[in-house]
Design an enzyme around this catalytic site. Sequence first.
Site, short mmCIF file in Angstrom:
data_model
loop_
_atom_site.label_atom_id
_atom_site.label_comp_id
_atom_site.label_asym_id
_atom_site.label_seq_id
_atom_site.Cartn_x
_atom_site.Cartn_y
_atom_site.Cartn_z
N GLY A 131 29.59 32.95 42.29
CA GLY A 131 28.64 32.21 43.12
C GLY A 131 28.89 32.42 44.59
O GLY A 131 29.49 31.55 45.26
N TYR A 132 28.44 33.55 45.10
CA TYR A 132 28.63 33.89 46.51
C TYR A 132 27.31 33.79 47.29
O TYR A 132 27.12 32.91 48.10
CB TYR A 132 29.19 35.31 46.65
CG TYR A 132 30.69 35.41 46.53
CD1 TYR A 132 31.41 34.57 45.69
CD2 TYR A 132 31.40 36.38 47.23
CE1 TYR A 132 32.79 34.67 45.58
CE2 TYR A 132 32.78 36.49 47.13
CZ TYR A 132 33.48 35.64 46.31
OH TYR A 132 34.85 35.74 46.20
N SER A 165 24.79 37.47 39.06
CA SER A 165 24.80 38.35 37.88
C SER A 165 25.39 37.62 36.68
O SER A 165 26.46 37.00 36.78
CB SER A 165 25.63 39.60 38.18
OG SER A 165 25.08 40.32 39.25
N GLU A 248 36.50 43.64 43.41
CA GLU A 248 35.15 44.01 43.01
C GLU A 248 34.78 45.41 43.48
O GLU A 248 34.26 46.22 42.72
CB GLU A 248 34.15 43.00 43.56
CG GLU A 248 32.69 43.33 43.21
CD GLU A 248 31.70 42.32 43.73
OE1 GLU A 248 30.56 42.33 43.23
OE2 GLU A 248 32.05 41.54 44.62
#
Length: 398
Positions: A131-132, A165, A248
Amino acid sequence: MDFSFSAKEEEFRHELRMWLEQNLPEGWLNGSSQVSKDESEYAAFLRDWQRKLYEGGWAGIAWPKKYGGREATLMEEIVYQQEMVRVKAPPLVNYVGLNMVAPTLMQIGTEEQKEKYIQRILTGEEVWCQGYSEPNAGSDLSAIQTSAVKDGDRWIINGQKVWTSFGHLADRCFLLARTNRFDKKHKGITVFLLDMKQPGVETRPIIQMDGQHDFNEVYLNDAIAYDAEIVGEVDEGWKVSIALLMHERTGIGAQVFTLEQQFNDLVSLTKEWKEDDKPLMADPLVRKTMIDLYTRSRGSLLNYYRNLTKTIKNGYPGAEGSMDKLLVSELTKDLLSESISLQGHQGVLWKEDAISGQSYWQDNYLYSFGQTIGGGTSEIQKNTIAERILGLPKDMGR
């Protein structure tokens, strides 16, 4: 540099190859496997696949043994990536958990958090999302407005996330929220391990232009998180979020092996596809295009190896991951664009109307645009490379 694999690494490859032949879904290697298009059934299929990887010792292979990994070396990780790409293995439904959340918890999390979450990430029992991004805070994450207000030992969270995502499949979210407002926007941000199944969380699908549903909007209406679900320190979440981003971008850079496989597949197809009864490869312009793509993809691979060498020496990934992420995502889009162009007018056909009744190239071309955004846009990667690798002054426009 020596890019050859040792005898031990080739033994590792053989072991993995034998396991894949025995455990991939029935018919997978010859293309006859039938995978349901129903979203819930496909999600169950992917969870089962991760569980099988875990039971075979092939999930989180680089993790320490105490967390359920096999402490694979970075070179063994390369072998693993190569073999998974070679057989076009099913994707990992818990990619975010395995490659980003768990390594960050190992690095920063409390012992209680490690014990509670890491094993369930490895088995696929708990799927994670990230949750960015928010509607007004994408490239500039420090501009997030989602708020978390303390209430005893819990926090009341309100706000909206976007482009999340696998949010519709996720059990938990690695969430950034603002817990304080300082003059510097990077301060006052805290990371929470949010339960996605509670009443205060609503997920809405974002249907992509390829018709798939990977991304989501997430609405937080008095959602609850507890002190024990904070990673790092309150108001110091920026450092935690950057740690996750390093993992990431390194993971995205490893897609260079998928790129290499796609290039080889495209070369084979230019020998099969014909125009005026001649293979496309007979056209000198097509050969020139293939040479250009080969040169760039090979350069991207060698650059990845160079950055990997630095990671081996330092023991952790650095800003060089931005180079790999930028090169791979942009080149993948260019390669897939060429694949569409080479098909001529048939390139605009999709699904069952596409060449040979399958639209692999069309599907991946449409998806490739998202790859230049996820994990930080190409523009952000260029700024990171300029500032943190080349030592250039900061972009004063930000």
